[in-house]
Design a protein around this motif. Structure first.
Motif, PDB file in Angstrom:
ATOM      1  N   ASN A   1       0.758  -1.207   0.004  1.00 55.96           N
ATOM      2  CA  ASN A   1      -0.181   0.225  -0.217  1.00 55.96           C
ATOM      3  C   ASN A   1       0.739   1.305  -0.042  1.00 55.96           C
ATOM      4  O   ASN A   1       0.170   2.311  -0.490  1.00 55.96           O
ATOM      5  N   GLY A   2       2.055   1.264   0.559  1.00 55.25           N
ATOM      6  CA  GLY A   2       3.015   2.421   0.510  1.00 55.25           C
ATOM      7  C   GLY A   2       4.423   1.858   0.514  1.00 55.25           C
ATOM      8  O   GLY A   2       4.689   0.706   1.102  1.00 55.25           O
ATOM      9  N   ILE A   3       5.293   2.612   0.133  1.00 55.32           N
ATOM     10  CA  ILE A   3       6.821   2.109   0.035  1.00 55.32           C
ATOM     11  C   ILE A   3       7.626   3.563   0.581  1.00 55.32           C
ATOM     12  O   ILE A   3       7.388   4.571  -0.111  1.00 55.32           O
ATOM     13  N   LEU A   4       8.494   3.403   1.332  1.00 58.63           N
ATOM     14  CA  LEU A   4       9.240   4.233   1.792  1.00 58.63           C
ATOM     15  C   LEU A   4      10.733   3.751   0.900  1.00 58.63           C
ATOM     16  O   LEU A   4      11.290   2.801   1.066  1.00 58.63           O
ATOM     17  N   PHE A   5      11.258   4.631   0.040  1.00 62.75           N
ATOM     18  CA  PHE A   5      12.522   4.384  -0.579  1.00 62.75           C
ATOM     19  C   PHE A   5      13.694   5.341   0.033  1.00 62.75           C
ATOM     20  O   PHE A   5      13.483   6.486   0.031  1.00 62.75           O
ATOM     21  N   VAL A   6      14.473   4.324   0.693  1.00 65.58           N
ATOM     22  CA  VAL A   6      15.377   5.111   1.658  1.00 65.58           C
ATOM     23  C   VAL A   6      16.845   4.985   1.062  1.00 65.58           C
ATOM     24  O   VAL A   6      17.235   3.873   0.581  1.00 65.58           O
ATOM     25  N   PHE A   7      17.547   5.946   1.209  1.00 64.72           N
ATOM     26  CA  PHE A   7      19.132   6.007   0.526  1.00 64.72           C
ATOM     27  C   PHE A   7      20.010   6.696   1.837  1.00 64.72           C
ATOM     28  O   PHE A   7      19.276   7.312   2.683  1.00 64.72           O
TER      29      PHE A   7
ATOM     30  N   LYS B   1       9.056  12.739  -9.636  1.00 66.35           N
ATOM     31  CA  LYS B   1       8.390  11.696  -9.347  1.00 66.35           C
ATOM     32  C   LYS B   1       6.979  11.496  -8.421  1.00 66.35           C
ATOM     33  O   LYS B   1       6.638  10.597  -8.216  1.00 66.35           O
ATOM     34  N   GLU B   2       6.886  12.958  -7.999  1.00 64.97           N
ATOM     35  CA  GLU B   2       5.646  13.068  -7.471  1.00 64.97           C
ATOM     36  C   GLU B   2       5.573  12.314  -6.080  1.00 64.97           C
ATOM     37  O   GLU B   2       4.691  11.622  -5.795  1.00 64.97           O
ATOM     38  N   MET B   3       6.792  12.467  -5.691  1.00 64.68           N
ATOM     39  CA  MET B   3       7.017  11.881  -4.208  1.00 64.68           C
ATOM     40  C   MET B   3       7.248  12.875  -3.086  1.00 64.68           C
ATOM     41  O   MET B   3       8.031  13.918  -3.431  1.00 64.68           O
ATOM     42  N   GLN B   4       6.776  12.913  -1.853  1.00 61.12           N
ATOM     43  CA  GLN B   4       7.263  13.679  -0.611  1.00 61.12           C
ATOM     44  C   GLN B   4       8.584  13.297  -0.305  1.00 61.12           C
ATOM     45  O   GLN B   4       9.095  12.147  -0.406  1.00 61.12           O
ATOM     46  N   TYR B   5       9.451  14.098   0.209  1.00 60.51           N
ATOM     47  CA  TYR B   5      10.773  13.887   0.666  1.00 60.51           C
ATOM     48  C   TYR B   5      10.853  14.406   2.213  1.00 60.51           C
ATOM     49  O   TYR B   5      10.586  15.383   2.267  1.00 60.51           O
ATOM     50  N   TYR B   6      11.589  13.214   2.799  1.00 59.97           N
ATOM     51  CA  TYR B   6      11.991  13.566   4.176  1.00 59.97           C
ATOM     52  C   TYR B   6      13.270  13.298   4.273  1.00 59.97           C
ATOM     53  O   TYR B   6      14.105  12.183   3.688  1.00 59.97           O
ATOM     54  N   GLU B   7      14.144  14.072   4.868  1.00 61.06           N
ATOM     55  CA  GLU B   7      15.355  13.918   5.601  1.00 61.06           C
ATOM     56  C   GLU B   7      15.473  13.409   7.100  1.00 61.06           C
ATOM     57  O   GLU B   7      14.865  14.044   7.853  1.00 61.06           O
TER      58      GLU B   7
ATOM     59  N   LYS C   1      -1.520   1.787  -7.734  1.00 62.87           N
ATOM     60  CA  LYS C   1      -1.643   3.208  -6.998  1.00 62.87           C
ATOM     61  C   LYS C   1      -1.263   3.022  -5.568  1.00 62.87           C
ATOM     62  O   LYS C   1      -1.894   2.828  -4.696  1.00 62.87           O
ATOM     63  N   VAL C   2      -0.099   3.025  -5.428  1.00 68.65           N
ATOM     64  CA  VAL C   2       0.551   2.728  -4.174  1.00 68.65           C
ATOM     65  C   VAL C   2       1.337   4.172  -3.490  1.00 68.65           C
ATOM     66  O   VAL C   2       1.936   5.116  -4.577  1.00 68.65           O
ATOM     67  N   ILE C   3       1.291   4.494  -2.505  1.00 67.12           N
ATOM     68  CA  ILE C   3       1.949   5.742  -2.002  1.00 67.12           C
ATOM     69  C   ILE C   3       3.577   5.754  -1.604  1.00 67.12           C
ATOM     70  O   ILE C   3       3.849   4.418  -1.201  1.00 67.12           O
ATOM     71  N   LYS C   4       4.226   6.440  -2.385  1.00 62.97           N
ATOM     72  CA  LYS C   4       5.681   6.409  -2.248  1.00 62.97           C
ATOM     73  C   LYS C   4       6.122   7.779  -1.561  1.00 62.97           C
ATOM     74  O   LYS C   4       5.967   8.955  -1.855  1.00 62.97           O
ATOM     75  N   ILE C   5       7.222   7.393  -0.747  1.00 62.35           N
ATOM     76  CA  ILE C   5       7.885   8.520   0.031  1.00 62.35           C
ATOM     77  C   ILE C   5       9.410   8.399  -0.258  1.00 62.35           C
ATOM     78  O   ILE C   5       9.553   7.218   0.134  1.00 62.35           O
ATOM     79  N   LEU C   6      10.002   9.254  -0.390  1.00 61.61           N
ATOM     80  CA  LEU C   6      11.479   9.242  -0.538  1.00 61.61           C
ATOM     81  C   LEU C   6      12.061   9.721   0.831  1.00 61.61           C
ATOM     82  O   LEU C   6      11.761  10.971   1.306  1.00 61.61           O
ATOM     83  N   VAL C   7      13.145   9.099   1.146  1.00 60.25           N
ATOM     84  CA  VAL C   7      13.937   9.574   2.424  1.00 60.25           C
ATOM     85  C   VAL C   7      15.212   9.314   2.420  1.00 60.25           C
ATOM     86  O   VAL C   7      15.995   8.298   1.836  1.00 60.25           O
ATOM     87  N   GLY C   8      15.889  10.205   2.950  1.00 61.31           N
ATOM     88  CA  GLY C   8      17.358  10.416   3.085  1.00 61.31           C
ATOM     89  C   GLY C   8      17.698  10.260   4.448  1.00 61.31           C
ATOM     90  O   GLY C   8      17.569  11.360   5.067  1.00 61.31           O
ATOM     91  N   ASN C   9      18.608   9.348   4.625  1.00 61.26           N
ATOM     92  CA  ASN C   9      18.806   9.135   6.165  1.00 61.26           C
ATOM     93  C   ASN C   9      20.093   9.306   6.464  1.00 61.26           C
ATOM     94  O   ASN C   9      21.075   9.846   5.370  1.00 61.26           O
ATOM     95  N   LYS C  10      20.473   9.498   7.704  1.00 60.84           N
ATOM     96  CA  LYS C  10      21.885  10.081   8.160  1.00 60.84           C
ATOM     97  C   LYS C  10      22.186  11.627   8.150  1.00 60.84           C
ATOM     98  O   LYS C  10      22.962  12.054   7.770  1.00 60.84           O
TER      99      LYS C  10
END
Length: 222
Positions: free
Chosen positions: A61-67, A121-127, A91-100
């Protein structure tokens, strides 16, 4: 993995341990008075586990793409993981995450570049920082809220879809009923006409038989 452990167990492992295949965690939270249970699959980012990881995109249902913000290669590989996910999901929710994000001096990925990519890519982004907990809860909660909103929209759509199609089915059923009744009325009319013809035919035959019998009787008397 460290991000997930921080979110579910409030624990940060000082020693890095690579994920072997997949790991699984559960997190319960309350969203607008609604109990939500997140079932989170932590998939390995290593290339040799890529085929295994792809199977978990199918019903997500949702994916966090973490780098890793201190390793540009991990950000460059995001496009590969994103492509893999698009082969399975709809139609899955995607969020991009930059860790560290806490390792400011060691940072190798420019924030503006990531934000432009996320917008494209129409994704929200969080650090985030799994070490100090910065934005960890916020990223997961945002994902959960968007998933819930998405599922509510789908339920509303399906409810409206079923209502519309129920009306169509009722109309079709009425039309079929009318056709059936028209057919039966036509069939009954034909039966009545045939019955009237048979009665007339029988009356004529009876009249002919009576005339023959009378003629025979008169001949006998003569």
């Amino acid at each position: 993995t460290s991000l997930l452990l921080k979110y579910t167990d409030n624990y940060f492992p000082e020693l890095h341990i690579s994920t072997i295949g997949v790991e699984y965690k559960i997190k319960e939270l309350n969203i607008n008075g609604r109990k939500v249970i997140l079932r989170i699959w932590d998939t390995s980012g290593q290339e040799r586990y890529r085929s295994i990881t792809q199977n978990f995109y199918r019903n997500a249902n949702g994916i966090l793409f973490v780098f890793d913000l201190t390793n540009k290669v991990t950000f460059d590989n995001i496009k590969n993981w994103l492509t893999d996910s698009q082969n399975f999901e709809t139609k899955v929710i995607k969020i991009l995450v930059g860790n560290k994000s806490d390792l400011i001096e060691e940072r190798k990925v420019d924030q503006d570049s990531v934000e432009r990519y996320a917008d494209k890519k129409e994704m929200q982004y969080y650090e985030t920082s799994a070490k100090d907990g910065n934005n960890v809860d916020k990223a997961f909660r945002e994902l959960a809220e968007l998933i819930l909103e998405n599922k509510t929209d789908e339920e509303d759509y399906l409810e409206g879809y079923h209502e519309d199609h129920q009306e169509e089915d009722e109309i079709e059923e009425d039309e079929e009923t009318d056709k059936y009744n028209d057919y039966n009325r036509g069939y009954d009319d034909e039966e009545e006409e045939e019955g009237e013809e048979e009665e007339e035919g029988e009356g004529e035959e009876e009249g002919e038989e009576e005339g023959i019998e009378e003629g025979v009787e008169e001949g006998a008397e003569q």
